[in-house]
Design a protein around this motif. Structure first.
Motif, PDB file in Angstrom:
ATOM      1  N   GLN A 284     -10.036 -23.885   6.789  1.00 39.16           N
ATOM      2  CA  GLN A 284      -8.930 -24.427   5.961  1.00 39.16           C
ATOM      3  C   GLN A 284      -7.571 -23.847   5.750  1.00 39.16           C
ATOM      4  O   GLN A 284      -6.508 -24.325   5.982  1.00 39.16           O
ATOM      5  CB  GLN A 284      -9.583 -24.570   4.595  1.00 39.16           C
ATOM      6  N   VAL A 285      -7.725 -22.487   5.831  1.00 42.79           N
ATOM      7  CA  VAL A 285      -6.495 -21.491   5.949  1.00 42.79           C
ATOM      8  C   VAL A 285      -5.647 -21.693   7.142  1.00 42.79           C
ATOM      9  O   VAL A 285      -4.601 -21.974   7.287  1.00 42.79           O
ATOM     10  CB  VAL A 285      -6.883 -20.227   5.456  1.00 42.79           C
TER      11      VAL A 285
ATOM     12  N   LEU B  85       0.503 -19.026   0.578  1.00 50.22           N
ATOM     13  CA  LEU B  85      -0.439 -19.313   1.729  1.00 50.22           C
ATOM     14  C   LEU B  85      -1.044 -17.775   2.149  1.00 50.22           C
ATOM     15  O   LEU B  85      -2.248 -17.802   2.109  1.00 50.22           O
ATOM     16  CB  LEU B  85      -0.003 -19.791   2.767  1.00 50.22           C
TER      17      LEU B  85
ATOM     18  N   LEU C   6      -3.575 -16.823  -0.648  1.00 48.21           N
ATOM     19  CA  LEU C   6      -4.850 -17.538  -0.629  1.00 48.21           C
ATOM     20  C   LEU C   6      -5.522 -16.869   0.516  1.00 48.21           C
ATOM     21  O   LEU C   6      -6.820 -16.860   0.266  1.00 48.21           O
ATOM     22  CB  LEU C   6      -4.543 -18.878  -0.123  1.00 48.21           C
TER      23      LEU C   6
ATOM     24  N   LEU D 103      -2.029 -26.378  -2.608  1.00 45.87           N
ATOM     25  CA  LEU D 103      -1.240 -26.033  -1.665  1.00 45.87           C
ATOM     26  C   LEU D 103      -0.805 -27.211  -0.764  1.00 45.87           C
ATOM     27  O   LEU D 103       0.325 -27.428  -0.100  1.00 45.87           O
ATOM     28  CB  LEU D 103      -1.587 -24.912  -1.088  1.00 45.87           C
ATOM     29  N   THR D 104      -1.844 -27.762  -0.137  1.00 51.05           N
ATOM     30  CA  THR D 104      -1.820 -28.937   0.730  1.00 51.05           C
ATOM     31  C   THR D 104      -0.945 -29.970   0.114  1.00 51.05           C
ATOM     32  O   THR D 104      -0.016 -30.648   0.964  1.00 51.05           O
ATOM     33  CB  THR D 104      -3.190 -29.654   1.003  1.00 51.05           C
TER      34      THR D 104
ATOM     35  N   TYR E 276     -13.821 -21.953   4.864  1.00 50.27           N
ATOM     36  CA  TYR E 276     -12.655 -21.704   4.248  1.00 50.27           C
ATOM     37  C   TYR E 276     -11.474 -21.014   5.234  1.00 50.27           C
ATOM     38  O   TYR E 276     -10.366 -21.489   5.060  1.00 50.27           O
ATOM     39  CB  TYR E 276     -12.958 -20.572   3.104  1.00 50.27           C
TER      40      TYR E 276
ATOM     41  N   LEU F 204      -3.831 -25.059   7.221  1.00 46.16           N
ATOM     42  CA  LEU F 204      -2.514 -24.973   6.402  1.00 46.16           C
ATOM     43  C   LEU F 204      -1.422 -24.197   7.015  1.00 46.16           C
ATOM     44  O   LEU F 204      -0.342 -24.580   7.159  1.00 46.16           O
ATOM     45  CB  LEU F 204      -3.016 -24.201   5.126  1.00 46.16           C
TER      46      LEU F 204
ATOM     47  N   PHE G  70     -10.932 -21.527  -4.886  1.00 48.10           N
ATOM     48  CA  PHE G  70     -10.341 -21.667  -3.543  1.00 48.10           C
ATOM     49  C   PHE G  70      -9.908 -22.964  -3.472  1.00 48.10           C
ATOM     50  O   PHE G  70      -8.733 -23.108  -2.914  1.00 48.10           O
ATOM     51  CB  PHE G  70     -11.261 -21.248  -2.438  1.00 48.10           C
ATOM     52  N   GLN G  71     -10.757 -24.001  -3.661  1.00 48.45           N
ATOM     53  CA  GLN G  71     -10.503 -25.361  -3.322  1.00 48.45           C
ATOM     54  C   GLN G  71      -9.456 -26.010  -4.269  1.00 48.45           C
ATOM     55  O   GLN G  71      -8.629 -26.627  -3.782  1.00 48.45           O
ATOM     56  CB  GLN G  71     -11.783 -26.257  -3.615  1.00 48.45           C
TER      57      GLN G  71
ATOM     58  N   HIS H  34      -6.213 -24.618  -2.626  1.00 50.11           N
ATOM     59  CA  HIS H  34      -5.979 -25.207  -1.436  1.00 50.11           C
ATOM     60  C   HIS H  34      -5.497 -26.623  -1.471  1.00 50.11           C
ATOM     61  O   HIS H  34      -4.592 -27.120  -0.827  1.00 50.11           O
ATOM     62  CB  HIS H  34      -7.598 -25.168  -0.793  1.00 50.11           C
ATOM     63  N   THR H  35      -6.254 -27.154  -2.349  1.00 45.28           N
ATOM     64  CA  THR H  35      -5.760 -28.652  -2.743  1.00 45.28           C
ATOM     65  C   THR H  35      -4.129 -28.753  -3.199  1.00 45.28           C
ATOM     66  O   THR H  35      -3.271 -29.544  -2.772  1.00 45.28           O
ATOM     67  CB  THR H  35      -6.472 -29.254  -3.649  1.00 45.28           C
TER      68      THR H  35
END
Length: 305
Positions: free
Chosen positions: A71-72, A46, A49, A23-24, A68, A75, A16-17, A20-21
């Motif tokens: 975080q979603v 996204l 994810l 995508l960020t 999590y 984003l 996940f991370q 996420h990283t």
């Protein structure tokens, strides 16, 4: 439970991370050079994810799940701000030479829009049947090409989805009793809760079973299946008669209710070929036919030795 959540949470956190990283970073880079295709790609990735997180619901610690989700959402907010801050001219179509017709002017006006999504993906549900033979014709497949499938609240049923005309990405099963499930190879995970005296035939990447007993599992898998709070389980390879000749069988079962060096008393291996079941591949029309077939297939009600 602590060992289970820790093991799965660690594996999920890495995946996940990482996603996420990446995508960020892509969202940040897009602020200076955003295109229609780029925005569409970010939106789709996204969504994927968020779907991965939804699939893991129930298998993650509550605190980690909330983090999590935050975080979603963060984003999603960044992507929404990005979409709203981009000048419309970046999304306008190329203009043709000026025309005098009012109809032509209306047709040439720029219309900001995003390209259509990827081929249809859906979530199917199969629930609340008793003494039924169920095939893929019972599902509202329509034009979907891939789908998650949730199967729940079945009693004395035979489910045959071997010929389902779409790709299953994940399976979620809950509260099944005296039921046989003939399922194809899927790309993702199979999560099972509360099965009693059932047979499960499936191929998958990840297999996790909770609070179940008296279940025969015929499995093709590339990792080790995980069980917890289960008893009287029997594992075997995916039957060759159902197309399992070249599929790997079960290597080892991880029992998180028996974290000891001694063999777990909750499961054992058995040889499918020594049993030679007659799999119910033909549709059964009546309840009596279903009951007779189940009686010949299901595990014995006495404890498995």
């Amino acid at each position: 439970m602590a060992e289970t959540t820790w093991s799965f949470s660690q594996e999920f956190q890495i995946q996940f991370q990482t996603a996420h990283t990446q995508l960020t970073q892509r969202v940040d880079e897009a602020k200076s050079n955003l295109t229609t295709d780029g925005l569409s790609e970010l939106s789709l990735d996204l969504a994927k994810l968020a779907k991965q997180l939804a699939d893991a619901t129930g298998s993650l610690p509550n605190y980690a799940q909330r983090q999590y989700e935050l975080q979603v959402k963060s984003l999603e907010k960044s992507l929404e701000d990005l979409r709203g801050s981009v000048p419309k001219s970046k999304f306008s179509f190329k203009r043709k030479a000026p025309v005098t017709s009012s109809t032509s002017v209306a047709q040439s006006a720029p219309t900001p829009s995003l390209p259509p999504p990827e081929p249809a993906t859906t979530n199917l549900t199969l629930s609340s049947y008793t003494r039924r033979y169920i095939s893929h014709t019972s599902l509202p497949i329509d034009n979907a090409q891939t789908s998650d499938l949730a199967i729940s609240d079945l009693n004395q049923c035979i489910v045959n989805l071997l010929s389902i005309p779409l790709k299953l990405s994940a399976l979620h099963m809950r509260n099944l009793v005296d039921t046989v499930l003939l399922l194809p190879e899927i790309a993702g995970s199979v999560l099972l809760h509360d099965l009693r005296r059932c047979i499960v035939v499936v191929g998958c990447h990840q297999f996790r079973m909770h609070t179940s007993s008296l279940v025969d599992i015929h499995l093709s898998i590339s990792s080790n299946p995980i069980i917890e709070h289960c008893s009287e389980l029997r594992f075997s390879s995916y039957p060759a008669t159902l197309g399992g000749q070249d599929k790997p069988g079960v290597l080892a079962v991880q029992d998180f209710s028996h974290i000891k060096p001694t063999p777990s008393p909750n499961w054992k291996m058995f040889d499918t070929n020594s049993i030679m079941p007659q799999w119910p591949l033909e549709v059964l029309e009546t309840e009596n036919e279903v009951a007779e077939q189940l009686a010949s297939l299901l595990p014995p009600k006495a404890p498995v030795n």
